[in-house]
Each structure stands twice: as structure tokens, then as C-alpha cells.
Write a protein that holds these residues in place. Sequence first.
Motif, PDB file in Angstrom:
ATOM      1  N   LEU A 204       0.857  -1.186   0.000  1.00 16.80           N
ATOM      2  CA  LEU A 204       0.000   0.000   0.000  1.00 16.80           C
ATOM      3  C   LEU A 204       0.889   1.231   0.000  1.00 16.80           C
ATOM      4  CD1 LEU A 204      -3.232   0.761   1.887  1.00 16.80           C
ATOM      5  CD2 LEU A 204      -1.295   2.280   2.274  1.00 16.80           C
ATOM      6  N   LEU A 205       0.572   2.200  -0.874  1.00 17.96           N
ATOM      7  CA  LEU A 205       1.290   3.460  -0.953  1.00 17.96           C
ATOM      8  C   LEU A 205       0.295   4.604  -0.857  1.00 17.96           C
ATOM      9  CD1 LEU A 205       3.626   2.595  -3.972  1.00 17.96           C
ATOM     10  CD2 LEU A 205       4.244   2.534  -1.544  1.00 17.96           C
ATOM     11  N   TYR A 206       0.684   5.698  -0.200  1.00 19.55           N
ATOM     12  CA  TYR A 206      -0.238   6.833  -0.092  1.00 19.55           C
ATOM     13  C   TYR A 206       0.550   8.136  -0.067  1.00 19.55           C
ATOM     14  CZ  TYR A 206       0.995   7.616   4.822  1.00 19.55           C
ATOM     15  OH  TYR A 206       1.673   7.900   5.984  1.00 19.55           O
ATOM     16  N   GLY A 207      -0.150   9.213  -0.429  1.00 20.82           N
ATOM     17  CA  GLY A 207       0.388  10.560  -0.333  1.00 20.82           C
ATOM     18  C   GLY A 207      -0.733  11.532  -0.055  1.00 20.82           C
ATOM     19  N   ASN A 208      -0.430  12.604   0.651  1.00 21.37           N
ATOM     20  CA  ASN A 208      -1.467  13.554   1.044  1.00 21.37           C
ATOM     21  C   ASN A 208      -0.853  14.944   1.173  1.00 21.37           C
ATOM     22  OD1 ASN A 208      -4.215  14.211   2.339  1.00 21.37           O
ATOM     23  ND2 ASN A 208      -2.792  14.889   3.912  1.00 21.37           N
ATOM     24  N   SER A 209      -1.513  15.936   0.585  1.00 25.07           N
ATOM     25  CA  SER A 209      -1.083  17.323   0.688  1.00 25.07           C
ATOM     26  C   SER A 209      -2.273  18.175   1.116  1.00 25.07           C
ATOM     27  CB  SER A 209      -0.538  17.826  -0.648  1.00 25.07           C
ATOM     28  OG  SER A 209      -0.252  19.207  -0.593  1.00 25.07           O
ATOM     29  N   GLN A 210      -2.078  18.992   2.172  1.00 20.85           N
ATOM     30  CA  GLN A 210      -3.138  19.851   2.677  1.00 20.85           C
ATOM     31  C   GLN A 210      -2.579  21.234   2.961  1.00 20.85           C
ATOM     32  OE1 GLN A 210      -4.147  17.029   5.920  1.00 20.85           O
ATOM     33  NE2 GLN A 210      -6.239  17.100   5.160  1.00 20.85           N
ATOM     34  N   THR A 211      -3.223  22.256   2.397  1.00 19.09           N
ATOM     35  CA  THR A 211      -2.810  23.638   2.623  1.00 19.09           C
ATOM     36  C   THR A 211      -4.041  24.490   2.875  1.00 19.09           C
ATOM     37  OG1 THR A 211      -2.898  24.191   0.257  1.00 19.09           O
ATOM     38  CG2 THR A 211      -0.785  23.401   1.136  1.00 19.09           C
ATOM     39  N   ASP A 229       0.211  24.080   6.266  1.00 18.63           N
ATOM     40  CA  ASP A 229       0.844  23.457   5.099  1.00 18.63           C
ATOM     41  C   ASP A 229       1.396  22.119   5.573  1.00 18.63           C
ATOM     42  OD1 ASP A 229       2.295  22.642   2.931  1.00 18.63           O
ATOM     43  OD2 ASP A 229       3.392  24.525   2.670  1.00 18.63           O
ATOM     44  N   LYS A 230       0.795  21.041   5.098  1.00 19.60           N
ATOM     45  CA  LYS A 230       1.125  19.725   5.639  1.00 19.60           C
ATOM     46  C   LYS A 230       1.177  18.696   4.518  1.00 19.60           C
ATOM     47  CE  LYS A 230      -0.467  16.739   9.443  1.00 19.60           C
ATOM     48  NZ  LYS A 230      -1.512  16.595  10.476  1.00 19.60           N
ATOM     49  N   VAL A 231       2.265  17.920   4.491  1.00 21.09           N
ATOM     50  CA  VAL A 231       2.440  16.850   3.514  1.00 21.09           C
ATOM     51  C   VAL A 231       2.747  15.564   4.272  1.00 21.09           C
ATOM     52  CG1 VAL A 231       3.868  15.962   1.631  1.00 21.09           C
ATOM     53  CG2 VAL A 231       3.234  18.380   1.683  1.00 21.09           C
ATOM     54  N   GLN A 232       2.085  14.491   3.877  1.00 22.17           N
ATOM     55  CA  GLN A 232       2.350  13.181   4.469  1.00 22.17           C
ATOM     56  C   GLN A 232       2.378  12.130   3.362  1.00 22.17           C
ATOM     57  OE1 GLN A 232      -1.028  13.482   7.325  1.00 22.17           O
ATOM     58  NE2 GLN A 232       0.460  13.008   8.909  1.00 22.17           N
ATOM     59  N   PHE A 233       3.289  11.180   3.496  1.00 23.48           N
ATOM     60  CA  PHE A 233       3.290  10.053   2.567  1.00 23.48           C
ATOM     61  C   PHE A 233       3.915   8.855   3.259  1.00 23.48           C
ATOM     62  CE2 PHE A 233       7.223  12.385   1.530  1.00 23.48           C
ATOM     63  CZ  PHE A 233       8.173  11.383   1.645  1.00 23.48           C
ATOM     64  N   GLY A 234       3.701   7.700   2.662  1.00 22.99           N
ATOM     65  CA  GLY A 234       4.259   6.481   3.255  1.00 22.99           C
ATOM     66  C   GLY A 234       3.731   5.249   2.564  1.00 22.99           C
ATOM     67  N   GLY A 235       3.941   4.108   3.212  1.00 24.50           N
ATOM     68  CA  GLY A 235       3.502   2.856   2.619  1.00 24.50           C
ATOM     69  C   GLY A 235       3.536   1.719   3.619  1.00 24.50           C
ATOM     70  N   ASP A 236       2.985   0.600   3.188  1.00 23.33           N
ATOM     71  CA  ASP A 236       2.921  -0.601   4.027  1.00 23.33           C
ATOM     72  C   ASP A 236       3.088  -1.810   3.115  1.00 23.33           C
ATOM     73  OD1 ASP A 236       2.139  -1.981   6.652  1.00 23.33           O
ATOM     74  OD2 ASP A 236       0.651  -2.808   5.278  1.00 23.33           O
ATOM     75  N   ILE A 237       3.971  -2.720   3.486  1.00 25.52           N
ATOM     76  CA  ILE A 237       4.128  -3.969   2.752  1.00 25.52           C
ATOM     77  C   ILE A 237       3.787  -5.106   3.708  1.00 25.52           C
ATOM     78  CG2 ILE A 237       6.616  -4.022   3.266  1.00 25.52           C
ATOM     79  CD1 ILE A 237       6.952  -5.523   0.585  1.00 25.52           C
ATOM     80  N   ARG A 238       3.010  -6.073   3.215  1.00 27.10           N
ATOM     81  CA  ARG A 238       2.452  -7.075   4.130  1.00 27.10           C
ATOM     82  C   ARG A 238       2.440  -8.457   3.470  1.00 27.10           C
ATOM     83  NH1 ARG A 238       0.506  -6.204   8.911  1.00 27.10           N
ATOM     84  NH2 ARG A 238       1.020  -4.025   8.479  1.00 27.10           N
ATOM     85  N   TYR A 239       2.819  -9.434   4.296  1.00 29.55           N
ATOM     86  CA  TYR A 239       2.743 -10.843   3.898  1.00 29.55           C
ATOM     87  C   TYR A 239       1.736 -11.527   4.813  1.00 29.55           C
ATOM     88  CZ  TYR A 239       3.942 -15.813   3.650  1.00 29.55           C
ATOM     89  OH  TYR A 239       3.881 -17.180   3.532  1.00 29.55           O
ATOM     90  N   SER A 249       5.764  -0.906   7.812  1.00 30.83           N
ATOM     91  CA  SER A 249       5.216   0.343   7.288  1.00 30.83           C
ATOM     92  C   SER A 249       6.122   1.516   7.622  1.00 30.83           C
ATOM     93  CB  SER A 249       3.806   0.602   7.844  1.00 30.83           C
ATOM     94  OG  SER A 249       3.835   0.725   9.244  1.00 30.83           O
ATOM     95  N   TYR A 250       6.020   2.549   6.786  1.00 36.60           N
ATOM     96  CA  TYR A 250       6.791   3.770   6.962  1.00 36.60           C
ATOM     97  C   TYR A 250       5.863   4.954   6.726  1.00 36.60           C
ATOM     98  CZ  TYR A 250       9.859   7.700   5.829  1.00 36.60           C
ATOM     99  OH  TYR A 250      10.445   8.931   5.789  1.00 36.60           O
ATOM    100  N   HIS A 251       5.929   5.946   7.615  1.00 32.14           N
ATOM    101  CA  HIS A 251       5.085   7.134   7.510  1.00 32.14           C
ATOM    102  C   HIS A 251       5.947   8.380   7.718  1.00 32.14           C
ATOM    103  CE1 HIS A 251       1.564   4.479   7.903  1.00 32.14           C
ATOM    104  NE2 HIS A 251       2.264   3.877   8.834  1.00 32.14           N
ATOM    105  N   TYR A 252       5.785   9.331   6.820  1.00 31.05           N
ATOM    106  CA  TYR A 252       6.555  10.576   6.884  1.00 31.05           C
ATOM    107  C   TYR A 252       5.593  11.750   6.991  1.00 31.05           C
ATOM    108  CZ  TYR A 252       9.535  14.478   5.409  1.00 31.05           C
ATOM    109  OH  TYR A 252      10.210  15.674   5.347  1.00 31.05           O
ATOM    110  N   THR A 253       5.883  12.672   7.905  1.00 29.95           N
ATOM    111  CA  THR A 253       5.092  13.888   8.077  1.00 29.95           C
ATOM    112  C   THR A 253       6.003  15.092   7.919  1.00 29.95           C
ATOM    113  OG1 THR A 253       3.528  12.835   9.602  1.00 29.95           O
ATOM    114  CG2 THR A 253       3.667  15.232   9.660  1.00 29.95           C
ATOM    115  N   ASP A 254       5.573  16.053   7.090  1.00 31.53           N
ATOM    116  CA  ASP A 254       6.327  17.279   6.856  1.00 31.53           C
ATOM    117  C   ASP A 254       5.354  18.454   6.940  1.00 31.53           C
ATOM    118  OD1 ASP A 254       8.089  19.237   6.178  1.00 31.53           O
ATOM    119  OD2 ASP A 254       8.380  18.613   4.106  1.00 31.53           O
ATOM    120  N   THR A 255       5.387  19.167   8.053  1.00 35.31           N
ATOM    121  CA  THR A 255       4.510  20.315   8.276  1.00 35.31           C
ATOM    122  C   THR A 255       5.355  21.581   8.256  1.00 35.31           C
ATOM    123  OG1 THR A 255       3.043  18.983   9.651  1.00 35.31           O
ATOM    124  CG2 THR A 255       2.841  21.360   9.837  1.00 35.31           C
TER     125      THR A 255
END
Length: 712
Positions: A204-211, A229-239, A249-255
Amino acid sequence: MRTFLTPSAIAVKIVLLSTITSSTVMLSGQALADDAPDAIDELEVITITNQRHHGLEGMKGYAQGHTSAPDLADWLTSVPGANINSNGPITGIAQYRGLYGDRVAASLDGHPVIGAGPNAMDTPLSYSTPLIVDSMTVYRGIAPVSAGINTLGGAVEVKMRKAETMNSENTALSGDIQAGYRSNNSAKTLSAVTNIAKGDVAVLLYGNSQTGDSMESGDGVEISPTDFDKVQFGGDIRYSKGDNEVGLSYHYTDTNDSGTPALPMDIEYIESHRITLDGAFKLSDWQGEWQIGYIDADHGMTNFLMRENTDPTKFRRNNATAETSDFKLELTQSFDFGELAFGIDGYFASHDSVITNPNNMMFKVVNFNSVEDNRYGVFTQWQNKFDQTNVQLGVRLKRAEANAGEVSSSMAMMMNPMGSLAGGLQDDFNNANRKVSDNNVDIALNTQTQLSTNVSFSAGLGIKNRAPSYQERYLWTPMESTGGLADGHTYIGDINLKSETAYQVDLGLTYQDDKLMLAPHIFYQSIDDYIQGTPMGMADMSAKMLANMMSGDTNPLKFSNVDAELYGVDLNGYYDISDQIELSTIISYVQGERRDIDDNLYRIAPLNGQINLRYSSDDWMVKTSLVMAAKQNDVSSTNNEQKTSGYGVVNIDAQYFVNNDLAIRLGVDNILDKNYQNHLGGYNRVKGTETPVMSRLPSEGVSAWAEVTYSF
């Protein structure tokens, strides 16, 4: 251990609250317990669903959160008993039945999220973006001990979307794309989520931008600064295969440049990296779940980039960092005598905070240095059903360990009275024994009984504890680094604070038939050693004098142990007027008081609620809401808290499902452009605006919004 549960005290509170319930006009709500009355295998919870779910079926009485909301905490407004302490558009602090901050366990997929900011600008719920949230659950009443380490004030559990395996030989692709717009502050949202699956593996991959720009109030006053002003993205790999699953999973937040007008500084930046590893397994007849997590957060804030500051000597930049590692292992098995669970969990957090002036390279205050805040424990929980009664009993043993490094201040080098005072406080702190620990026990007993086909009764008893936060212990010089209290006062801490101990009672009744559901709850809790700011005494005269010299605060406070109580009532329900028309309601009332003196607790939500009228067809829905709050006159004199007037705001929104893949949602909030102040919205701390400093901040005026979601 002191106790309050005398029969006469309980009787007085129940009679009082029953009178309140019967004489109050029911306001509104739109959240419902997960289970119907004939299914009592689980504790009653309030679940807020994500609006990305397709179609209108199954929406009866349930709350839904806007996926384009800039702050996930906004979803809590549809939960009876819950509210938000808002210091800015993306800094919502969860409040439940009058308790907030560290007292409420807010977790993301079971992980406690510890923010870097000492003033709670990066609250736990700010570390997720709404589109990747599957649901938010609030335990109603007394939270089970398995819900977290600090559940004295309740528990909020956010379940995020994870990669979903399809067990297919072919590659399967699915996801959502969403765009949103809000007119009042020209806020824009663009989000995307995709799931790629083949066989037993999925990604799973995602990205989000909010201003957004600054909001305007109902009378056209700019509420500045409320840009974000907020940007977030990340992903999840699952077996996933059979009973076994493992995911990373990895999640990044940049405000960046986000305003917090109720605080003395604004957000310059927040950068965080969050990594989690989790899994599930079957061991003999035991079902196991485990997880480990790590967060590295770097947070900068200033009092000059987004707000007026005409004195360069008073420019301040605070750089705060935090690292947190957490873990949890839980084993569950069903026996003849019920379901039994054992678990171990905890986290290890470190904090640093340094204040500087970019115009004076010599100015430096080490606010928090190498602070350690480590908490861990073990718990066991048993649950069984006897005839029509479900019983859950849990016990948690927990330990909190804290320590801090030596601090310093350039002011201590000054050859004047201010330098002498600052140097004295610095030396006193550095010479003190800063290593402390607390051992506590939490107990939670919850029952739910089916009295008849349509009526169920719930009762809960609890003893919950909370060890002091690092700000409450280690704030050594008068500052406003208070976890988002936002009362305008400077504080100092107390290393030797005792843990809070709450004795809790919750009673609930649910009636439900084919057309009507109504679920009132009454609650009471007495808290010994409640941590509250109190006026400084003779022993703290140096801190008091320094606070007055530095900021002009004539009433600085010190975190102290006092005694408190909270009691109230909340309810939710709905009535089906017809197959297409539904009337729903929630109401929340809480009273918070000191038991040691005649005063009220600070920042308690007034009586508030909603009335919602919804019309739905096969593929579209329209809803009108009346959101109301009474005046709040029961304020804290200790915190010099200001009273607020009551208000009523009308919102309208609609949803249209064009087909199975395309959904359009739009609405108008505060359609009558009402000018009002939310009691939990804080005071203005920004000079040079139309709102006087230390006046109540106004709330947002009329605002049209729209969301478009395409699913594939």
C-alpha cells in the motif's frame, strides 16, 4: 490509598445526574455503539467511519469523518463525551469527559505516538492523514487496561489502512484518489492511496497534501495566523498466509508554516519518520499479535515568522526533538471459563528542547535536556458471558521511569538581578536528584447485561493512574511549555510530583427497537493527586520574580498535586421517522471541580451537542445539523479562565454516489455566518490582529466545502 465510594456519595451523584438527564432537552448526535442490543460480546465503543466507504447502506446512526479535514481530531466532535482543545487548525488535543492531553491514550494501530513539541503542537492524532484512516474508535466509559498505558481519561484507537492481500495469481490494483476544497480559508486537499496485491504479498502506498490560508470569523475578522501546510506520505508492505501475518510500514510527516494563535509560538516545521513492524501468529491454541515501532521527530517553532514581533531582542526559536521506541505483545485464548489475554507493552522516549534568538547568538536556554520518559507494563484481561451478562475484568501493572540531564541558560551569566534568579533556578535543578520512578496498578471492570429484547444495561468500575509528564516534572524555569494548556501563564515543574489516581464509575442504559435507539450514560470520578497549576508560594519566590521580569506574568503557576472530581452525563441516539428520514442526537455534559478548594477545573467543555436531520435515498443523502453549546460560567479562577457565551450553528451537507467508483460530497458549515467563540478554542496570543491579545479567539464563519473521491 484513599477511597471515595461511600454509598451516600454515590447515591447523591446518581440522583443529581438522573435529574439532569430527565430535564435536559436532548441535543444531537450521530455515533452509535458497534453492536445491537442482542450482541453483547464486546464492550460498548463509538466508531467513526471513514467517508471513503462506498454507498449509504449501514450508515444508520453512525458518525463519519471528513477525509479532507486538516486535523483528524475533528472527527471526535461526533462522539458523545468527546471534544477538542484546539490551539490551531492542525493541533487538536483530544478531550473526553473533561480530561485531555496525556490522560487520554491516543494510539495509531496500537502504537502510542509521543510528539516532539513540549507544547503539543504535534499531537498524536496529527501523525495520520484522514484518507488512510479506516476508522477511529473511542471506548465509551471506562477504557479496558489493554487499550494503553495511560487510560485514566479514556482511549482513542485509530485503525489505519494497511496493505490487503488478495491471494490471487494475478496482480490486483485498487485505491482512492481524492480532492477537496474549503472556501473560508481556500483550503485544498489532494490525496491518493493505492493497494497492489499478488499472491500472499501486498503493498500500500499513499500521499497527502493539505494547505490553507487563515480563516475568517462570522463578522469577517481574520483569525491570524491559522494558515497550514502539511504533507504526508508512506507505505505498508504485508505478507499474509493462514494464521500468520507480518507487515512493515513507513510514515513521513512534513509540516511547514502552520499557525497556532492560542500559543506563544507557531509551527515553523515538523519532520517525523515513523517505522512500524507488526505481525500475527498462531501458537498452539493461542492467538498472538506483536508490534514494534520507532519515531524520530524534529520540530521547530518561532514567535516571529508568522506573527508580528517588533522587538528583535524578543525573537525566539525553539527547536525540539524526540525519539520514541515502543513495543507490544499480546496472547489470547478461549477457555471454558472465558477468554483470557496476556500482554506486555511500553515505550522509551527521549526529549530535547533548546530556545535561541536568531538576532543574538549569545542567547540560549536549554529548556529540556536528554529527558527520558520510559513507561512499560504487563496486563491480563479476562472476559466471559454468563447468561445475558458479559463481564470483562483487567489488571495492569505498570512502571514509569524518568530522568533529565543538566540544563543551562545564558541569562544565568548576566550580572543583574535577572541573571541571579535564573542562575539560582539553574543550579537548584542541576543539583537535584532528577531520576524518579512510579509503580502503579490499573484495574477496570466492565459489565453489560441484556435486560430485555430492547434494553441493555452497562456498568463499569475502575482505578486508573497516570504518572506525571516530563513537562510537569522537568520545566525548571518559568515557561509556557505546558503540553498545550494555552492559559497564558508561565509554569515551573516539580520533580517529585505524585501519580494521579482516579476512582471511576460509569453507568449506561441502551434502548433500541426497529425505529428508536437511545443510550444515556452517567459517570463520576474522583482523582487524588490531580496535577494542576497552582500559585507559587514563598519557596518558589525566585521563579515568581523571574516570571514577572521575563514576561510580565504576575500569576505564574507551579504544577502541583491537588484533589479533583468530574461527573456528568452523555447520550446518543436516533429515531427513524420513515425509511428515508432519520433524526439523530448526541449530548455531552461534564462538570470538573477541585475537591481541596472551591474552584473549577480548567478548559472543561460546556454542555454541548447536536441535532441532525438526514434524508437518504439509494445513492444520495442530505443532512442538516444544529450544533449547540451552552454558556460556560464554571471556569477556573486559578487559571484566570474567561467565561464564554452559548451559541448555535447550522451546518448542511450532502453526498451523492454517482456510481460505485465516484462519490461527491459537499456542504456549507455555519451557513448563517454566526460569530461565536468556542470555549475550547483558546485565547489570542498574537499582537497586531483585530482580536485583542488574551481575548477569546473567534471561530470560523460560513464556509462551503466539497470533496470528490474516485475509487478504482
